[in-house]
Scaffold this active site. Structure first.
Site, PDB file in Angstrom:
ATOM      1  N   ASN A  28       4.847   0.118  41.281  1.00  0.00           N
ATOM      2  CA  ASN A  28       5.867  -0.944  41.389  1.00  0.00           C
ATOM      3  C   ASN A  28       7.190  -0.275  41.764  1.00  0.00           C
ATOM      4  O   ASN A  28       7.290   0.955  41.741  1.00  0.00           O
ATOM      5  CB  ASN A  28       5.945  -1.749  40.090  1.00  0.00           C
ATOM      6  CG  ASN A  28       6.391  -0.894  38.928  1.00  0.00           C
ATOM      7  OD1 ASN A  28       7.490  -0.357  38.939  1.00  0.00           O
ATOM      8  ND2 ASN A  28       5.522  -0.735  37.939  1.00  0.00           N
ATOM      9  N   VAL A  37      -4.285   0.509  38.219  1.00  0.00           N
ATOM     10  CA  VAL A  37      -4.522   1.879  38.680  1.00  0.00           C
ATOM     11  C   VAL A  37      -3.300   2.754  38.390  1.00  0.00           C
ATOM     12  O   VAL A  37      -3.442   3.958  38.126  1.00  0.00           O
ATOM     13  CB  VAL A  37      -4.927   1.867  40.174  1.00  0.00           C
ATOM     14  CG1 VAL A  37      -3.802   1.489  41.091  1.00  0.00           C
ATOM     15  CG2 VAL A  37      -5.539   3.200  40.573  1.00  0.00           C
ATOM     16  N   ASP A  38      -2.129   2.176  38.398  1.00  0.00           N
ATOM     17  CA  ASP A  38      -0.890   2.902  38.082  1.00  0.00           C
ATOM     18  C   ASP A  38      -0.967   3.479  36.666  1.00  0.00           C
ATOM     19  O   ASP A  38      -0.699   4.676  36.444  1.00  0.00           O
ATOM     20  CB  ASP A  38       0.279   1.912  38.220  1.00  0.00           C
ATOM     21  CG  ASP A  38       1.640   2.560  38.247  1.00  0.00           C
ATOM     22  OD1 ASP A  38       1.710   3.805  38.304  1.00  0.00           O
ATOM     23  OD2 ASP A  38       2.635   1.813  38.218  1.00  0.00           O
TER      24      ASP A  38
END
Ligand code: AR6
Length: 174
Positions: A28, A37-38
């Site tokens: 983001n 996934v971050d």
């Protein structure tokens, strides 16, 4: 023979486990972590990744920034910020295409051989999966057609819908 043939590979599973030169993070604009996934990448890379991300000053949608991979098998992480899906009339397609192009450009500048992409914007950001997969393959194929680096790109499918879309697109021929 096509310059892209055999250079795009479909892979199932967790991107954090892949021993490639770079994995791409669907981040983001803060670059300070999140879910999906971050979150998985930050957990696997360790706190050093967040410390480096804090020095980057965030990232605009469609742009990409590179960090080290720390405790990941991948030496590098390329953080890109996908568009939030708002119905398709707010430039979402072009922003997503730009994510793939800018991430590939960073990999090519470093002459990386292998990199892996998750399906950017296909989770929390709500981009329709078939449309996103078509953009991803189009952009990756176009880039590889003009560049020897990276030699191979893995499309990592964490869920069955993404896998099935990519399988259909690749079966139809790049
Ligand atoms: N390996 C590979 N793919 C994965 C993994 C994994 N370990 N985990 C999830 N996916 P998302 P976005 C897939 O939501 O839509 C974060 O909070 C997932 O199934 O991770 O771009 C960021 O901080 C889906 O197909 O990313 C942002 O706020 C794809 O990865 C926001 O989410 C992308 O899903 C970004 O949303």
């Amino acid at each position: 023979m096509s310059a892209t043939r055999g250079r795009i590979r479909l892979t199932r599973g967790d991107i954090t486990e892949l021993p490639v030169d770079a994995i791409v993070n669907a981040a983001n604009p803060t670059l300070l972590g999140g879910g999906g996934v971050d979150g998985a990448i930050h957990r696997a890379a360790g706190p050093e990744l967040l410390a480096e991300c804090r020095t980057l000053g965030g990232c605009l949608p469609g742009q990409s920034k590179l960090t080290r991979g720390y405790r990941l098998p991948a030496a590098w992480v390329i953080h890109t910020v996908g568009p939030i899906w708002r119905g398709g009339d707010e430039g979402e397609d072009e922003t997503l295409a730009s994510c793939y192009r800018t991430a590939l450009t960073l990999a090519a500048e470093r002459r990386l051989a292998t990199m892996a992409f998750p399906a950017i914007s296909c989770g929390v950001y709500g981009f329709p999966v078939p449309r996103a997969c078509a953009i991803a393959v189009r952009e990756i194929a176009a880039f590889l057609g003009g560049s020897p680096h990276p030699a191979r790109v893995d499309l990592v499918c964490f869920d069955a819908e993404v896998y099935e879309e990519y399988r259909k697109i690749l079966a139809a021929g790049v």
